[in-house]
Design a protein around this motif. Sequence first.
Motif, PDB file in Angstrom:
ATOM      1  N   GLN A  54       0.827  -1.214   0.000  1.00  0.00           N
ATOM      2  CA  GLN A  54       0.000   0.000   0.000  1.00  0.00           C
ATOM      3  C   GLN A  54       0.853   1.252   0.000  1.00  0.00           C
ATOM      4  O   GLN A  54       1.938   1.277   0.570  1.00  0.00           O
ATOM      5  N   THR A  58      -2.525   5.983   1.797  1.00  0.00           N
ATOM      6  CA  THR A  58      -3.810   5.303   1.958  1.00  0.00           C
ATOM      7  C   THR A  58      -4.061   4.862   3.401  1.00  0.00           C
ATOM      8  O   THR A  58      -5.144   4.394   3.710  1.00  0.00           O
ATOM      9  N   GLU A 101       5.702   2.466  -1.314  1.00  0.00           N
ATOM     10  CA  GLU A 101       4.840   1.373  -0.849  1.00  0.00           C
ATOM     11  C   GLU A 101       5.299   0.842   0.497  1.00  0.00           C
ATOM     12  O   GLU A 101       6.485   0.841   0.798  1.00  0.00           O
TER      13      GLU A 101
END
Length: 177
Positions: A54, A58, A101
């Motif tokens: 992710q 987020t 990420e």
Amino acid sequence: MVGNSDFETGSGPDQDPEFQELETPEGELHLRFYIQSNNEFAIPATGIKEVIAQSPETITPIPNVSPLLLGTLNVRGRIVWVADLGQFLGDVHPLKMDRSEISVIAVEDQDTILGLAVEGIVGMAWLDLEQLQAPQSAPDSMAPFVKGEWTMGSEEAPHQIRLLDQVSILRSARWAA
């Protein structure tokens, strides 16, 4: 294809002496990963709901919660709390959030899901539970969550892979702190 004579005579490509047979794996399938201090851990594949890569944007920070919790994440309509596993286990360095990420391992027990943010994923590996040793070098902060450890590598450069108990992590009282 059923009438193919290669199936009957054993003269197909899988009979080539250079063809390598797949070995039957020994042990159980585990996900191997590491935290900020480069300590390596494993969790049984059966205890993992999913692994998510992710963007840090987020993960929504939530005020007035344990500093171990990074925030929440929406995974297909379900809200999942995300925690810094390294800090939970006593690592002094927080997870670096300034990257594209973050790897999150979602573990579940009795309809409770927790995302464990880690520095990086090594991959899946078959680890033999018969070779699991009692944890000897685990710091006190992580000892309640370590079931054992494997010594890997050579005698000159050994390293430990610690087996974590994801249910103990999920149910820990540390989340309320």
